[in-house]
Design a protein around this motif. Structure first.
Motif, PDB file in Angstrom:
ATOM      1  N   UNK A  41     -22.105   2.679  -2.822  1.00 16.86           N
ATOM      2  CA  UNK A  41     -21.264   3.255  -3.423  1.00 16.86           C
ATOM      3  C   UNK A  41     -20.385   3.483  -3.693  1.00 16.86           C
ATOM      4  N   UNK A  42     -20.953   4.635  -3.114  1.00 15.10           N
ATOM      5  CA  UNK A  42     -19.487   5.562  -3.046  1.00 15.10           C
ATOM      6  C   UNK A  42     -18.136   4.938  -2.248  1.00 15.10           C
ATOM      7  N   UNK A  43     -18.278   3.965  -1.812  1.00 14.91           N
ATOM      8  CA  UNK A  43     -17.217   3.309  -0.365  1.00 14.91           C
ATOM      9  C   UNK A  43     -17.037   2.290  -1.394  1.00 14.91           C
ATOM     10  N   UNK A  44     -17.432   1.665  -2.395  1.00 19.38           N
ATOM     11  CA  UNK A  44     -16.849   0.453  -3.231  1.00 19.38           C
ATOM     12  C   UNK A  44     -16.208   0.988  -4.143  1.00 19.38           C
ATOM     13  N   UNK A  45     -16.449   2.094  -4.539  1.00 16.26           N
ATOM     14  CA  UNK A  45     -15.530   3.124  -6.001  1.00 16.26           C
ATOM     15  C   UNK A  45     -14.316   3.404  -5.351  1.00 16.26           C
ATOM     16  N   UNK A  46     -14.769   3.865  -4.035  1.00 14.51           N
ATOM     17  CA  UNK A  46     -13.273   4.436  -3.568  1.00 14.51           C
ATOM     18  C   UNK A  46     -12.290   3.518  -2.646  1.00 14.51           C
ATOM     19  N   UNK A  47     -12.731   2.041  -2.496  1.00 16.26           N
ATOM     20  CA  UNK A  47     -11.823   1.361  -2.145  1.00 16.26           C
ATOM     21  C   UNK A  47     -11.254   0.503  -3.884  1.00 16.26           C
ATOM     22  N   UNK A  48     -11.893   0.765  -4.817  1.00 13.13           N
ATOM     23  CA  UNK A  48     -11.749   0.011  -6.241  1.00 13.13           C
ATOM     24  C   UNK A  48     -10.786   0.703  -6.293  1.00 13.13           C
ATOM     25  N   UNK A  49     -10.505   2.221  -6.605  1.00 16.07           N
ATOM     26  CA  UNK A  49      -9.670   3.152  -6.367  1.00 16.07           C
ATOM     27  C   UNK A  49      -8.268   2.985  -5.845  1.00 16.07           C
ATOM     28  N   UNK A  50      -8.641   2.396  -4.637  1.00 18.77           N
ATOM     29  CA  UNK A  50      -7.204   2.516  -3.115  1.00 18.77           C
ATOM     30  C   UNK A  50      -6.392   1.202  -3.553  1.00 18.77           C
ATOM     31  N   UNK A  51      -7.662   0.093  -3.751  1.00 19.83           N
ATOM     32  CA  UNK A  51      -6.851  -1.544  -4.597  1.00 19.83           C
ATOM     33  C   UNK A  51      -6.001  -1.002  -5.793  1.00 19.83           C
ATOM     34  N   UNK A  52      -6.012  -0.424  -7.204  1.00 24.08           N
ATOM     35  CA  UNK A  52      -5.464   0.406  -7.591  1.00 24.08           C
ATOM     36  C   UNK A  52      -4.199   0.687  -8.337  1.00 24.08           C
ATOM     37  N   UNK A  53      -4.430   1.632  -6.738  1.00 18.26           N
ATOM     38  CA  UNK A  53      -3.096   2.962  -6.518  1.00 18.26           C
ATOM     39  C   UNK A  53      -1.479   2.038  -5.694  1.00 18.26           C
ATOM     40  N   UNK A  54      -3.035   0.949  -4.943  1.00 21.19           N
ATOM     41  CA  UNK A  54      -1.404  -0.300  -4.534  1.00 21.19           C
ATOM     42  C   UNK A  54      -1.027  -0.766  -5.576  1.00 21.19           C
ATOM     43  N   UNK A  55      -1.799  -1.391  -6.091  1.00 23.79           N
ATOM     44  CA  UNK A  55      -1.137  -2.336  -7.786  1.00 23.79           C
ATOM     45  C   UNK A  55       0.151  -1.683  -8.383  1.00 23.79           C
ATOM     46  N   UNK A  56      -0.665  -0.430  -8.941  1.00 18.66           N
ATOM     47  CA  UNK A  56       0.243   0.512  -9.344  1.00 18.66           C
ATOM     48  C   UNK A  56       1.816   1.176  -8.556  1.00 18.66           C
ATOM     49  N   UNK A  57       1.697   1.385  -7.483  1.00 17.92           N
ATOM     50  CA  UNK A  57       2.106   2.045  -6.952  1.00 17.92           C
ATOM     51  C   UNK A  57       3.023   1.261  -5.915  1.00 17.92           C
ATOM     52  N   UNK A  58       3.675   0.594  -5.942  1.00 21.86           N
ATOM     53  CA  UNK A  58       4.094  -0.088  -4.738  1.00 21.86           C
ATOM     54  C   UNK A  58       5.664   0.154  -3.880  1.00 21.86           C
ATOM     55  N   UNK A  59       5.565  -0.107  -2.865  1.00 17.80           N
ATOM     56  CA  UNK A  59       6.719   0.012  -2.396  1.00 17.80           C
ATOM     57  C   UNK A  59       7.657  -1.303  -0.781  1.00 17.80           C
ATOM     58  N   UNK A  60       8.832  -1.193  -0.669  1.00 16.34           N
ATOM     59  CA  UNK A  60       8.817  -1.671   0.516  1.00 16.34           C
ATOM     60  C   UNK A  60      10.302  -0.905   0.690  1.00 16.34           C
ATOM     61  N   UNK A  61      10.329  -1.143   1.853  1.00 13.59           N
ATOM     62  CA  UNK A  61      12.452  -0.332   1.958  1.00 13.59           C
ATOM     63  C   UNK A  61      13.017  -1.961   2.751  1.00 13.59           C
ATOM     64  N   UNK A  62      14.340  -1.458   2.095  1.00 11.58           N
ATOM     65  CA  UNK A  62      15.259  -1.958   2.090  1.00 11.58           C
ATOM     66  C   UNK A  62      16.624  -1.295   3.272  1.00 11.58           C
ATOM     67  N   UNK A  63      17.059  -2.256   3.662  1.00 10.94           N
ATOM     68  CA  UNK A  63      18.224  -2.420   4.826  1.00 10.94           C
ATOM     69  C   UNK A  63      19.716  -2.772   4.120  1.00 10.94           C
ATOM     70  N   UNK A  64      20.348  -1.670   3.923  1.00  7.39           N
ATOM     71  CA  UNK A  64      21.144  -1.349   3.282  1.00  7.39           C
ATOM     72  C   UNK A  64      22.757  -1.311   4.289  1.00  7.39           C
TER      73      UNK A  64
END
Length: 165
Positions: free
Chosen positions: A85-108
């Motif tokens: 159950x703790x692992x399920x909660x941790x995965x849900x938290x990680x998924x929510x964090x990934x949805x709310x904080x996205x990033x990518x790198x762009x070469x300019x």
């Protein structure tokens, strides 16, 4: 305590007590309840955290030797379900964090830029911020965007072009 088909949502803080019975185990934080699996003829374990109305996890449970009744819960099984159950909660938290904080790198032409989208969820007024940082982490620009903004290489490049103008 008599064995009963418990509904963990019925557990109130004022009557919360540890239980160790074949189909119901409870400690200070978790309740494991063996329930009839509605999808088939088997059994399932429902793991509910204290104070929560919905289970964190519902998963198949082992049949007993008679192949009709569930295997009784024991301390080892209960501890394993807590870890799961703790692992399920941790995965849900990680998924929510990934949805709310996205990033990518762009070469300019000026070098690699990291573009971040940070969404602030709020029931009344959600918001989002787009930001650009150079390789040393220095802020190059920041802009408020709609919370449903889609960060992609194309949208990041288009926004970065407006910073150079």
């Amino acid at each position: 305590m008599s064995e009963r088909q418990a509904d963990p949502a019925d557990d109130r803080d004022d009557d919360w007590a540890p239980v160790q019975s074949p189909r119901l185990w409870r400690d200070d934080l978790w309740t494991a309840c063996v329930i009839k699996n509605e999808d088939d003829e088997g059994w399932a374990v429902s793991m509910t955290r204290r104070g929560e109305s919905e289970p964190v996890l519902v998963a198949p449970w082992t049949m007993g030797r008679d192949k009709k009744n569930p295997k009784p819960l024991d301390i080892n099984a209960f501890n394993t379900w807590i870890k799961t159950a703790h692992e399920v909660l941790r995965r849900h938290e990680q998924q929510l964090h990934a949805q709310l904080h996205q990033q990518l790198r762009v070469d300019t032409p000026a070098g690699r830029v990291e573009v971040r989208l940070d969404i602030e969820p709020d029931d009344d007024m959600p918001s989002a911020t787009l930001s650009a940082h150079d390789a040393s982490g220095e802020l190059l620009g920041r802009k408020k965007v709609a919370p449903d903004f889609r960060l992609s290489l194309r949208s990041a490049q288009a926004w970065l072009e407006t910073l150079d103008a």
